[in-house]
Structures are given as structure tokens and as C-alpha cells.
Design a protein around this motif. Structure first.
Motif, PDB file in Angstrom:
ATOM      1  N   LEU A   1       0.818  -1.211   0.000  1.00 38.31           N
ATOM      2  CA  LEU A   1       0.000   0.000   0.000  1.00 38.31           C
ATOM      3  C   LEU A   1       0.856   1.266   0.000  1.00 38.31           C
ATOM      4  CD1 LEU A   1      -2.731  -1.028   2.602  1.00 38.31           C
ATOM      5  CD2 LEU A   1      -2.889  -1.037   0.106  1.00 38.31           C
ATOM      6  N   ILE A   2       2.174   1.101   0.048  1.00 35.04           N
ATOM      7  CA  ILE A   2       3.068   2.254   0.130  1.00 35.04           C
ATOM      8  C   ILE A   2       3.906   2.406  -1.133  1.00 35.04           C
ATOM      9  CG2 ILE A   2       4.915   3.328   1.491  1.00 35.04           C
ATOM     10  CD1 ILE A   2       3.850   1.528   3.857  1.00 35.04           C
ATOM     11  N   ILE A   3       4.574   1.325  -1.547  1.00 35.33           N
ATOM     12  CA  ILE A   3       5.313   1.362  -2.814  1.00 35.33           C
ATOM     13  C   ILE A   3       4.298   1.337  -3.947  1.00 35.33           C
ATOM     14  CG2 ILE A   3       6.877   0.078  -4.314  1.00 35.33           C
ATOM     15  CD1 ILE A   3       8.373  -0.865  -1.884  1.00 35.33           C
ATOM     16  N   PRO A   4       4.381   2.264  -4.885  1.00 34.50           N
ATOM     17  CA  PRO A   4       3.370   2.334  -5.954  1.00 34.50           C
ATOM     18  C   PRO A   4       3.452   1.141  -6.904  1.00 34.50           C
ATOM     19  CG  PRO A   4       5.184   3.837  -6.375  1.00 34.50           C
ATOM     20  CD  PRO A   4       5.405   3.303  -4.989  1.00 34.50           C
ATOM     21  N   PRO A   5       2.289   0.828  -7.542  1.00 33.61           N
ATOM     22  CA  PRO A   5       0.995   1.499  -7.421  1.00 33.61           C
ATOM     23  C   PRO A   5       0.302   1.129  -6.106  1.00 33.61           C
ATOM     24  CG  PRO A   5       0.779  -0.411  -8.836  1.00 33.61           C
ATOM     25  CD  PRO A   5       2.243  -0.302  -8.497  1.00 33.61           C
TER      26      PRO A   5
ATOM     27  N   GLY B   1       5.722   7.694  -2.564  1.00 37.27           N
ATOM     28  CA  GLY B   1       5.649   6.435  -1.831  1.00 37.27           C
ATOM     29  C   GLY B   1       6.890   5.565  -1.954  1.00 37.27           C
ATOM     30  N   PHE B   2       7.721   5.830  -2.978  1.00 38.99           N
ATOM     31  CA  PHE B   2       8.885   4.974  -3.203  1.00 38.99           C
ATOM     32  C   PHE B   2       9.838   4.951  -2.020  1.00 38.99           C
ATOM     33  CE2 PHE B   2       8.106   5.016  -7.863  1.00 38.99           C
ATOM     34  CZ  PHE B   2       8.307   3.668  -8.100  1.00 38.99           C
TER      35      PHE B   2
ATOM     36  N   PRO C   1      -0.488  18.557   0.414  1.00 42.25           N
ATOM     37  CA  PRO C   1      -1.413  17.409   0.447  1.00 42.25           C
ATOM     38  C   PRO C   1      -0.747  16.080   0.122  1.00 42.25           C
ATOM     39  CG  PRO C   1      -1.890  18.871  -1.412  1.00 42.25           C
ATOM     40  CD  PRO C   1      -0.952  19.603  -0.513  1.00 42.25           C
ATOM     41  N   VAL C   2       0.314  16.093  -0.687  1.00 43.41           N
ATOM     42  CA  VAL C   2       1.030  14.848  -0.981  1.00 43.41           C
ATOM     43  C   VAL C   2       1.762  14.348   0.267  1.00 43.41           C
ATOM     44  CG1 VAL C   2       2.936  13.837  -2.302  1.00 43.41           C
ATOM     45  CG2 VAL C   2       1.275  15.322  -3.439  1.00 43.41           C
ATOM     46  N   HIS C   3       2.339  15.276   1.015  1.00 45.54           N
ATOM     47  CA  HIS C   3       2.998  14.934   2.283  1.00 45.54           C
ATOM     48  C   HIS C   3       1.980  14.306   3.238  1.00 45.54           C
ATOM     49  CE1 HIS C   3       5.336  16.512   6.059  1.00 45.54           C
ATOM     50  NE2 HIS C   3       5.457  15.210   5.901  1.00 45.54           N
ATOM     51  N   LEU C   4       0.827  14.940   3.366  1.00 44.31           N
ATOM     52  CA  LEU C   4      -0.236  14.420   4.232  1.00 44.31           C
ATOM     53  C   LEU C   4      -0.708  13.054   3.749  1.00 44.31           C
ATOM     54  CD1 LEU C   4      -2.262  14.985   6.587  1.00 44.31           C
ATOM     55  CD2 LEU C   4      -3.786  15.977   4.860  1.00 44.31           C
ATOM     56  N   GLY C   5      -0.872  12.913   2.442  1.00 44.89           N
ATOM     57  CA  GLY C   5      -1.383  11.665   1.886  1.00 44.89           C
ATOM     58  C   GLY C   5      -0.470  10.482   2.115  1.00 44.89           C
ATOM     59  N   VAL C   6       0.831  10.684   1.995  1.00 47.41           N
ATOM     60  CA  VAL C   6       1.783   9.587   2.210  1.00 47.41           C
ATOM     61  C   VAL C   6       1.764   9.135   3.666  1.00 47.41           C
ATOM     62  CG1 VAL C   6       4.231   8.980   2.220  1.00 47.41           C
ATOM     63  CG2 VAL C   6       3.270  10.229   0.293  1.00 47.41           C
ATOM     64  N   VAL C   7       1.739  10.089   4.587  1.00 54.28           N
ATOM     65  CA  VAL C   7       1.722   9.741   6.012  1.00 54.28           C
ATOM     66  C   VAL C   7       0.438   8.983   6.360  1.00 54.28           C
ATOM     67  CG1 VAL C   7       1.636  10.675   8.355  1.00 54.28           C
ATOM     68  CG2 VAL C   7       3.236  11.640   6.700  1.00 54.28           C
TER      69      VAL C   7
ATOM     70  N   PHE D   1      10.973  14.262  -1.530  1.00 56.82           N
ATOM     71  CA  PHE D   1      12.266  14.262  -2.199  1.00 56.82           C
ATOM     72  C   PHE D   1      12.154  13.789  -3.651  1.00 56.82           C
ATOM     73  CE2 PHE D   1      16.100  11.824  -3.394  1.00 56.82           C
ATOM     74  CZ  PHE D   1      17.015  12.862  -3.422  1.00 56.82           C
ATOM     75  N   ILE D   2      11.543  12.633  -3.862  1.00 58.56           N
ATOM     76  CA  ILE D   2      11.445  12.087  -5.218  1.00 58.56           C
ATOM     77  C   ILE D   2      10.483  12.908  -6.087  1.00 58.56           C
ATOM     78  CG2 ILE D   2      10.746  10.070  -6.581  1.00 58.56           C
ATOM     79  CD1 ILE D   2      11.951   8.307  -4.466  1.00 58.56           C
TER      80      ILE D   2
END
Length: 435
Positions: free
Chosen positions: A148-152, A174-175, A359-365, A424-425
Motif C-alpha cells: 500500500l506504500i510502494i506504488p501502485p 511512496g517509493f 497534500p502529498v505529504h499528508l497523503g503519504v503519512v 524528495f522524489i
């Protein structure tokens, strides 16, 4: 404020009474609609709006892809490749378990599919290698959450659709966390093998299997490794949307497994699609039910309430993210990740925006924390599946899975403290967007 407490309290009360999540959501939303004097038909219209999303169409393709992989030789090819990479190291079979889940993560984005396909094979092998059934079940369940973390990632697709965020950016973000979690898991497993003086590392293959050379194993895995390249590469290059990438990835895998590898006979195709539709119906029922509930909370001003609360508490971005981790850790313990994101992520998005959190930072966490929920009882579906496959009571597996949960939580906190680590990525590919 009173209406919010009643609606949310009713939802929690129904969950405690073991009412199905979808039913609890709809009933709570219906009560809120009646309290506000609104037309009850809003339950139907908002349910439809909840699933009327082009981005969400990616979910059935990724689910079908994971289901297809778990029933074919694709899994075996990944397992062989993982053995070539780390199988000879101390704790080799546990390392194979972890690396295989990381490879599987790049194909399907489904943790449950990983546990269901890997567990029946790897758990008995680990037991023969000297690991306890409890530890074998724990590491199998824990490593599957990397899917659920490493894409997809299915959860990332749902988050992007709900919060109007870029799927490609979330996938890119997520990588690094996924790889970090995998590396920490490898360290945990190495220490376990050394402490118990077991598993000096060698091939996972059974004595009656024809041994394969490393070159043969790598060549056999190359067509399989094209799947994540198609999906991630297509999305990143802008050639495909997430939905199109999912469809193309599934079509490629279908042709590969049905016509080239011939793992599925034509007579089994109808059963495969039937099972896939049934598998897809469960999360989509929750998505549809979450639509009116989330709409009701927004209508009652829950998002504004959260934003005002954040301002009144004078939270810093880090302390706010710690609050997010705490809340979603509790939610993930009792609620599936998809409805949790649809209902609660928009509420916290308002507070995050006020503090300048991307929002990407929030979404990953949020994704990492909800992934942990799959290995925490009572909801922990991956934990339940792995324990059943190991024929071991769930409560006996819990102590063995705690180090893995602690590791994932630690990385979630690390990401919360540093947006640079999370972004970072994405910044490498779109520096103008992620300043």
C-alpha cells in the motif's frame, strides 16, 4: 456541533455493535439528514457521487491485477527473483519474504492479495527453516502492507480521487518510505535469525523441484518486471492516467498469464472475473456508503471545526502531523483504509492547508498509518489471514508483529517531521510544483 457529535457518535456506536461499516455509515448519514430536515434522497445521490470518479476506476484494475498475480506463476517468478537477491544472507527466507512483498507491491498495490498468495507458500517453508509459526505469520502480514506504500497503491488512488491530488505525485512520494520500511524490516529479520540461531540462508526451493540457475530465474522474471514499468512509467511520463495504466497493466498481465504462460485455462476465465467482481464490490460498497456520511459531516461544518481547532491549539506542522498519525492509527484499527480516507482525510486536509502542509505529504503519512491498520487487531485483515494460514491464534501472533508495527510508525513519524523526506522524489521530477 451537537449534530456532529450525534452523527459521529451513532456511527461509532454501530461499529461497536458490530454492524457492518457500510450500513453504519448510511444509517448515521440518514439520521443526520433527518435532523437537518433535508431530503432523504440525498443518501442515494451522494452515494452515487461518491463512486462517480474516473480516478476510482483504477481500483478494480489494480485489484484484478493483484488477484491475477496471486493465482498464477507470476508469484513464483517473483519469489525466485527475491531468493536470488537476498536468499543467501543470514535470515535468507525471511528476507525473501520481505523482498518478494516489495516486488509484489510494484505490481498490484494490494496488501491482502500479497498475504493471501505468499502466506500458503512462505509460512510452511519458514517453519521448516526454524522460524516459529507466530513469527512467520507476523512477518508475512507486516511485509504485505508495503504493497500500500510502494506504488501502485490502491489507497493512494483513493486519496488522490478524494482530495484532488496528483496520483503520479503520490506514487512518486511512496517509493522512498516503502524502501525504507523494507530495509528496516530486513534488519529486524536478520536480528531475529541471529538471535534464534536459525536460517543460515539458502534456496527456498523444495528438494523435489528442478533447480534453476540465477540467469534462468532473472530471465523468467523480466516479463513480470515489465508490469510496474508499464504502470509507473506510463503515469510518470504522462502517457497514461492512473486508470489507463491500471487497465493496460492488467491487460498485459492477462495476456502474459493466459496466452503465454498458460497459467489460467479458458474455462477458468469466467470464474476469475466473477471472483474479481465480488472482491471489488466490497470496497466500493464502503466507498458508496462513505459518500453521504462524508458529505453530511462537511455540511455540518466538521472540516471548519477541525481547522478552527487546529488554529486554537496553535499546532506546528509537526505536532499536527503527529495528531494525524494518532487519529488514523485508531481509525485503521477499526475501519478499512478506503472509507477512512474518504470520510476523514478531507477533514484534516483543511487543517493541513492552514498550516502549509502539502497534500502529498499528508497523503503519504496517512497511507502508511492506515497500512499499519491491516496488522493491528481487531480489524487487521492481513494479520487475520496470516494467522489463519499459520493455524495460530491471532493473539499469539501480535507480540511477534509489534517490532514491525513500531518500525512503520517510526518511519511515519520521521516523514511527519520532514516534508523533504516525503517530497524528495516528487521534487526530482517536478521541482516547480513542489517548492
Amino acid at each position: 456541533m451537537t449534530a456532529i457529535i450525534i452523527v459521529f457518535g451513532l456511527f461509532l456506536g454501530l461499529l461497536v455493535l458490530r454492524v457492518p461499516v457500510a450500513v453504519s455509515l448510511v444509517l448515521s448519514a440518514f439520521v443526520g439528514i433527518l435532523m437537518e430536515g433535508l431530503d432523504p434522497v440525498n443518501v442515494v445521490s451522494q452515494s452515487y457521487r461518491g463512486i462517480d470518479s474516473y480516478t476510482l476506476l483504477a481500483v478494480p484494475f489494480f485489484l484484478a491485477l493483484g488477484f491475477l498475480i496471486s493465482r498464477t506463476s507470476v508469484f513464483e517468478r517473483l519469489l525466485d527473483l527475491a531468493a536470488v537477491i537476498v536468499g543467501s544472507v543470514r535470515g535468507g527466507l525471511g528476507h525473501v519474504n520481505i523482498v518478494n512483498s516489495m516486488l509484489f507491491a510494484g505490481l498490484s498495490g494490494s496488501a491482502v492479495a500479497d498475504t493471501s498468495s505468499e502466506g500458503p507458500v512462505i509460512i510452511p517453508l519458514m517453519r521448516k527453516r526454524g522460524y516459529s509459526f507466530e513469527y512467520a505469520a507476523a512477518i508475512t502480514a507486516a511485509t504485505s502492507t508495503i504493497g500500500l506504500i510502494i506504488p501502485p497503491s490502491i489507497l493512494m488512488v483513493v486519496y488522490a480521487a478524494t482530495n484532488n491530488t496528483s496520483v503520479a505525485a503520490l506514487f512518486a512520494a511512496g517509493f522512498l518510505p516503502g524502501i525504507l520500511i523494507g530495509l528496516v524490516f530486513l534488519v529486524i529479520n536478520y536480528r531475529e535469525a541471529k538471535r534464534k540461531n536459525i536460517d543460515y540462508g539458502y534456496s527456498h526451493q523444495q528438494p523435489d523441484q528442478k533447480p534453476r540457475s540465477k540467469r534462468e530465474i532473472i530471465v523468467r522474471a523480466i516479463p513480470v518486471l515489465m508490469i510496474p514499468l508499464l504502470i509507473i512509467g506510463g503515469i510518470r511520463s504522462g502517457t497514461f492516467t492512473a486508470t489507463e495504466a491500471g487497465a493496460i497493466g492488467f491487460a498485459y498481465t492477462f495476456v502474459l498469464t493466459v496466452f503465454i504462460y498458460r497459467d489460467i485455462k479458458f474455462g477458468q476465465i469466467v470464474n476469475f472475473f466473477r471472483d474479481t467482481v465480488l472482491l471489488y464490490s466490497l470496497p466500493m460498497l464502503a466507498v458508496a456508503a462513505a459518500g453521504p456520511f462524508g458529505w453530511m459531516l462537511t455540511l455540518l461544518g466538521a472540516d471548519t471545526l477541525v481547522a478552527d481547532l487546529v488554529k486554537s491549539m496553535a499546532l506546528t506542522p509537526f505536532t499536527f502531523m503527529l495528531l494525524v498519525i494518532a487519529v488514523f492509527t485508531v481509525l485503521g484499527t477499526f475501519l478499512d483504509g478506503i472509507p477512512a480516507i474518504i470520510i476523514f482525510a478531507p477533514l484534516f486536509d483543511a487543517g493541513a492547508t492552514a498550516l502549509g502542509i502539502h497534500p502529498v505529504h499528508l497523503g503519504v503519512v496517512i497511507t502508511i498509518v492506515l497500512a499499519i491498520g491491516l496488522v493491528t487487531p481487531p480489524y487487521g485483515l492481513c494479520l487475520l489471514i496470516a494467522a489463519r494460514l499459520a493455524n495460530t491464534p491471532v493473539l499469539r501472533v501480535v507480540p511477534a508483529v509489534l517490532p514491525f508495527i513500531a518500525a512503520e510508525l517510526a518511519i511515519a513519524v520521521l516523514l511527519a517531521a520532514s516534508s523533504d523526506l516525503a517530497l524528495f522524489i516528487p521534487r526530482l521530477f517536478a521541482a516547480d510544483v513542489f517548492q
